[in-house]
Write an enzyme that holds these catalytic residues in place. Structure first.
Site, PDB file in Angstrom:
ATOM      1  N   GLU A  20      11.122  16.784  13.970  1.00  0.00           N
ATOM      2  CA  GLU A  20      11.363  16.624  12.538  1.00  0.00           C
ATOM      3  C   GLU A  20      10.465  17.586  11.749  1.00  0.00           C
ATOM      4  O   GLU A  20       9.277  17.688  12.028  1.00  0.00           O
ATOM      5  CB  GLU A  20      11.050  15.187  12.120  1.00  0.00           C
ATOM      6  CG  GLU A  20      11.357  14.919  10.654  1.00  0.00           C
ATOM      7  CD  GLU A  20      10.934  13.532  10.203  1.00  0.00           C
ATOM      8  OE1 GLU A  20       9.840  13.081  10.607  1.00  0.00           O
ATOM      9  OE2 GLU A  20      11.687  12.900   9.450  1.00  0.00           O
ATOM     10  N   LYS A  73       0.856  -1.204   0.000  1.00  0.00           N
ATOM     11  CA  LYS A  73       0.000   0.000   0.000  1.00  0.00           C
ATOM     12  C   LYS A  73       0.885   1.245   0.000  1.00  0.00           C
ATOM     13  O   LYS A  73       1.541   1.560   0.987  1.00  0.00           O
ATOM     14  CB  LYS A  73      -0.923   0.059   1.215  1.00  0.00           C
ATOM     15  CG  LYS A  73      -1.987   1.163   0.998  1.00  0.00           C
ATOM     16  CD  LYS A  73      -2.562   1.731   2.260  1.00  0.00           C
ATOM     17  CE  LYS A  73      -1.769   2.838   2.874  1.00  0.00           C
ATOM     18  NZ  LYS A  73      -1.785   4.128   2.164  1.00  0.00           N
ATOM     19  N   GLU A  82      10.710   1.981   9.620  1.00  0.00           N
ATOM     20  CA  GLU A  82      11.692   2.975   9.156  1.00  0.00           C
ATOM     21  C   GLU A  82      11.043   4.343   9.297  1.00  0.00           C
ATOM     22  O   GLU A  82      10.168   4.707   8.499  1.00  0.00           O
ATOM     23  CB  GLU A  82      12.079   2.704   7.703  1.00  0.00           C
ATOM     24  CG  GLU A  82      12.853   1.415   7.495  1.00  0.00           C
ATOM     25  CD  GLU A  82      14.226   1.428   8.125  1.00  0.00           C
ATOM     26  OE1 GLU A  82      14.699   2.500   8.552  1.00  0.00           O
ATOM     27  OE2 GLU A  82      14.832   0.348   8.225  1.00  0.00           O
TER      28      GLU A  82
HETATM   29  P1  NDP Z   1       2.806   8.742   7.525  1.00  0.00           P
HETATM   30  O1  NDP Z   1       3.204   8.042   8.758  1.00  0.00           O
HETATM   31  O2  NDP Z   1       1.718   9.732   7.572  1.00  0.00           O
HETATM   32  O3  NDP Z   1       2.378   7.689   6.389  1.00  0.00           O
HETATM   33  C1  NDP Z   1       3.205   6.615   5.979  1.00  0.00           C
HETATM   34  C2  NDP Z   1       2.358   5.533   5.339  1.00  0.00           C
HETATM   35  O4  NDP Z   1       1.490   4.973   6.329  1.00  0.00           O
HETATM   36  C3  NDP Z   1       1.440   6.033   4.228  1.00  0.00           C
HETATM   37  O5  NDP Z   1       1.294   5.022   3.250  1.00  0.00           O
HETATM   38  C4  NDP Z   1       0.155   6.249   4.976  1.00  0.00           C
HETATM   39  O6  NDP Z   1      -0.966   6.278   4.159  1.00  0.00           O
HETATM   40  C5  NDP Z   1       0.138   5.046   5.883  1.00  0.00           C
HETATM   41  N1  NDP Z   1      -0.732   5.175   7.049  1.00  0.00           N
HETATM   42  C6  NDP Z   1      -1.270   6.300   7.591  1.00  0.00           C
HETATM   43  N2  NDP Z   1      -1.993   5.990   8.692  1.00  0.00           N
HETATM   44  C7  NDP Z   1      -1.931   4.642   8.821  1.00  0.00           C
HETATM   45  C8  NDP Z   1      -2.468   3.720   9.779  1.00  0.00           C
HETATM   46  N3  NDP Z   1      -3.206   4.122  10.806  1.00  0.00           N
HETATM   47  N4  NDP Z   1      -2.189   2.428   9.626  1.00  0.00           N
HETATM   48  C9  NDP Z   1      -1.398   2.001   8.609  1.00  0.00           C
HETATM   49  N5  NDP Z   1      -0.869   2.817   7.679  1.00  0.00           N
HETATM   50  C10 NDP Z   1      -1.129   4.127   7.788  1.00  0.00           C
HETATM   51  O7  NDP Z   1       4.129   9.380   6.967  1.00  0.00           O
HETATM   52  P2  NDP Z   1       4.321  10.292   5.699  1.00  0.00           P
HETATM   53  O8  NDP Z   1       3.788   9.589   4.493  1.00  0.00           O
HETATM   54  O9  NDP Z   1       3.828  11.660   5.997  1.00  0.00           O
HETATM   55  O10 NDP Z   1       5.907  10.258   5.555  1.00  0.00           O
HETATM   56  C11 NDP Z   1       6.724  11.120   6.279  1.00  0.00           C
HETATM   57  C12 NDP Z   1       7.434  10.371   7.379  1.00  0.00           C
HETATM   58  O11 NDP Z   1       8.081   9.220   6.851  1.00  0.00           O
HETATM   59  C13 NDP Z   1       8.522  11.207   8.009  1.00  0.00           C
HETATM   60  O12 NDP Z   1       8.523  11.061   9.398  1.00  0.00           O
HETATM   61  C14 NDP Z   1       9.779  10.603   7.421  1.00  0.00           C
HETATM   62  O13 NDP Z   1      10.925  10.832   8.194  1.00  0.00           O
HETATM   63  C15 NDP Z   1       9.421   9.171   7.319  1.00  0.00           C
HETATM   64  N6  NDP Z   1      10.281   8.477   6.361  1.00  0.00           N
HETATM   65  C16 NDP Z   1      11.185   7.560   6.831  1.00  0.00           C
HETATM   66  C17 NDP Z   1      12.062   6.927   5.970  1.00  0.00           C
HETATM   67  C18 NDP Z   1      13.019   5.882   6.462  1.00  0.00           C
HETATM   68  O14 NDP Z   1      13.449   5.064   5.646  1.00  0.00           O
HETATM   69  N7  NDP Z   1      13.408   5.851   7.737  1.00  0.00           N
HETATM   70  C19 NDP Z   1      12.071   7.258   4.546  1.00  0.00           C
HETATM   71  C20 NDP Z   1      11.069   8.196   4.169  1.00  0.00           C
HETATM   72  C21 NDP Z   1      10.212   8.795   5.054  1.00  0.00           C
HETATM   73  P3  NDP Z   1      -1.534   7.693   3.689  1.00  0.00           P
HETATM   74  O15 NDP Z   1      -0.378   8.521   3.206  1.00  0.00           O
HETATM   75  O16 NDP Z   1      -2.416   7.287   2.599  1.00  0.00           O
HETATM   76  O17 NDP Z   1      -2.203   8.306   4.879  1.00  0.00           O
END
Ligand code: NDP
Length: 536
Positions: free
Chosen positions: A428, A221, A295
């Site tokens: 962050e 997803k 991650e």
């Molecule tokens: P989110 O945590 O908002 O979302 C990440 C993913 O989780 C998306 O696919 C999102 O879907 C999904 N999601 C949201 N809510 C739920 C839930 N309750 N249960 C399961 N899945 C859910 O993060 P962002 O997309 O805003 O990404 C930014 C963050 O990701 C930052 O903190 C960044 O540092 C981190 N990141 C870490 C990396 C690493 O490798 N360590 C690399 C890249 C980013 P949807 O978007 O559709 O809500």
């Protein structure tokens, strides 16, 4: 020139269109009056919205039943693609498809699994321009960088393909001469793979190929903001010839992710995103004791010592925070500078920040695109307001760049005189906002660097090899870069701890996350053992 002017920016009120084509083929993106294109997508004057209302389940394209939503191009701020949310029933169907594919895939030889993974890598490279453009439309990152990341993704697929037939177990010499013992690495089963919006295909490359190489099946997803490239990958998955159900793709927002990660038939979760979401997932996963790799974010320190080569350290600092508009988990968002070089470094970094070319992310000359979505811009603006409120000194940026008001652009921003108690030093931002802090001794630098709740990445610049290694040993982070920043390799393990998550991706560590160890014991003796004492 400080900023590139943007020639055309459609406002939020620009014409939106719903293409209702429901098929697996590619759709066109065009500019014309309302007509139906050869491939069948509708067009309205202005922007065509491409139909991506499909999920890949059991090698069939099926429509999601949870309602539609649009993906907005952050540069034009117009809807350009339409998706469907996966309902709970859709999620269950995808998980069931992956479950039924698992027994045969598990028994497929590593060699044959590798051949399919390699084929997929070849197809990604063949279509790299298209995939990069799709990602740029979805997340606004410059197309050059998306292309670079997809090339890296293909490299990671090949790395894990190479491990598919090398997952050896061990034989164990036991105390009892008559007992033979060996271990095997077994796949876990059905993996839920969830990616963030900043680098959908590259983040997926850290998850999908190791899962497949180890013999697992998957339900993917992507983020609701960036689903298109993963669906386009679905087309390549079909072309590569993976058996039905081995790889499934669903789209949708948080609800779909929650349904997937709390599903009782998921054997492994691999998640990239924010720590708050990770906590929700961990709570869901606890109900079924589902193992997970997280991650998450960071607040990484990039440290410039007085003996650093500034000709390299300054571009390193700029790369650390302004690449991808700071929307990277490893962003070097805290620049720690020794007092002897502090003024010089602040001035040089600010000057470089002012020279960053902002503009159309499809333009090869552009260095920074817009932020990925309006909610994210608001989050970045709030962080800037908080930094000002806490007393940080704004050196450059802090607002939309000149001529780019009412867009999703944020000027490269540098705050100096930041102290560890400020929110900018702890939270962050995930945007182009640098916090510069001063230190006087090595131990002070280490203390500041380690003084946040995160532990993902760190960097240091020094010409003194002893100092560099001594400090690297003390930095609490999953990665430490010395005289470089944001360098990645398929062979090198990546990940963090504390609020940056746990588990590792890439490298040989990365594939072990998708396996469990089974131990087998064989008694070669003919003796009858006492049933009431522990056999040894
Ligand atoms: P989110 O945590 O908002 O979302 C990440 C993913 O989780 C998306 O696919 C999102 O879907 C999904 N999601 C949201 N809510 C739920 C839930 N309750 N249960 C399961 N899945 C859910 O993060 P962002 O997309 O805003 O990404 C930014 C963050 O990701 C930052 O903190 C960044 O540092 C981190 N990141 C870490 C990396 C690493 O490798 N360590 C690399 C890249 C980013 P949807 O978007 O559709 O809500």
């Amino acid at each position: 020139m400080a900023w590139l002017a943007l020639e055309r920016l459609d406002g939020p009120a620009s014409p939106r269109l719903r293409a209702r084509r429901f098929a697996a083929g590619r759709l066109t993106f065009g500019w014309s009056d309302c007509t139906t294109s050869r491939q069948g997508s509708l067009r309205l004057e202005g922007t065509a919205v491409e139909d991506y209302t499909r999920h890949l389940v059991g090698n069939e394209w099926v429509r999601g039943s949870g309602g539609e939503y649009e993906s907005i191009n952050p540069f034009t701020r117009s809807a350009w693609a339409v998706h469907t949310h996966a309902s709970e029933a859709d999620v269950s169907r995808a998980v069931a498809a992956a479950r039924s594919a698992f027994p045969a895939w598990r028994q497929t030889s590593g060699y044959d699994r590798a051949r399919l993974i390699l084929r997929l890598a070849d197809l990604m490279e063949r279509d790299i321009d298209r995939l990069a453009e799709l990602e740029t439309r979805d997340n606004g990152k410059i197309v050059r960088e998306n292309k670079n990341q997809i090339a890296f993704a293909a490299r990671i697929y090949r790395f894990f393909a190479g491990l598919a037939d090398k997952l050896n177990g061990e034989t164990k010499p036991l105390d009892n001469y008559d007992t033979v013992d060996y271990t095997v690495r077994e796949p876990l089963g059905v993996c839920a793979l969830i990616t963030a919006w900043n680098s959908p295909l590259q983040l997926l490359a850290n998850k999908l190929p190791p899962a497949l190489a180890a013999g697992n099946t998957a339900v993917i997803k992507p983020s609701e903001f960036t689903g298109v490239s993963t669906l386009a990958l679905g087309e390549l998955i079909l072309e590569a010839g993976f058996p039905p159900g081995v790889i499934n793709v669903i789209t949708g927002a948080a609800g779909a992710g929650a349904a997937l990660t709390s599903h009782p038939d998921i054997d492994k979760i691999s998640f990239t995103g924010g720590v708050e979401t990770a906590r929700l997932i961990a709570a869901n996963a606890a109900a079924h004791m589902t193992p997970a790799t997280y991650e998450l974010g960071g607040k990484s320190a990039n440290i410039i010592f007085p003996d650093a080569d500034l000709d390299r350290a300054i571009p390193g600092a700029v790369a650390g925070i302004f690449a991808a508009a700071g929307q990277t988990c490893v962003a070097g968002s805290r620049l720690l500078v020794h007092a002897d070089r502090y003024d010089e470094v602040v001035e040089a970094v600010a000057k470089r920040a002012q020279l960053v070319r902002l503009g159309d992310p499809m333009d090869p000359q552009t260095q920074m695109g817009p932020l990925a979505h309006s909610g994210h811009l608001t989050r970045v603006q709030r962080a800037i307001a908080a930094a000002l409120e806490d007393g940080a000194r704004l050196v450059t940026g802090g607002t939309a760049p000149p001529g780019l008001h009412d867009t999703l652009f944020m000027a490269p921003t540098v705050f100096a005189d930041v102290t560890s108690d400020m929110r900018l030093a702890q939270q962050e931002v995930f945007g182009p906002v640098l916090a510069v802090q001063q230190f006087r001794t090595d131990s002070e630098a280490i203390e500041i660097a380690n003084g946040t709740g995160y532990a993902l990445a760190s960097g240091l610049w020094s010409s003194d090899i002893t100092r560099a290694h001594r400090v690297a040993k003390e930095l609490r982070a999953g990665t430490c870069w010395i005289n470089t920043y944001r360098t990645s390799a398929a062979q090198a393990p990546f990940g963090g701890f504390r609020n940056s998550g746990y588990g590792r991706e890439r490298g040989t560590d990365g594939i072990l996350e998708y396996t469990t160890t089974k131990n087998t014991m064989i008694d070669l003796s003919t003796a009858v053992r006492d049933p009431f004492v522990l056999g040894r």
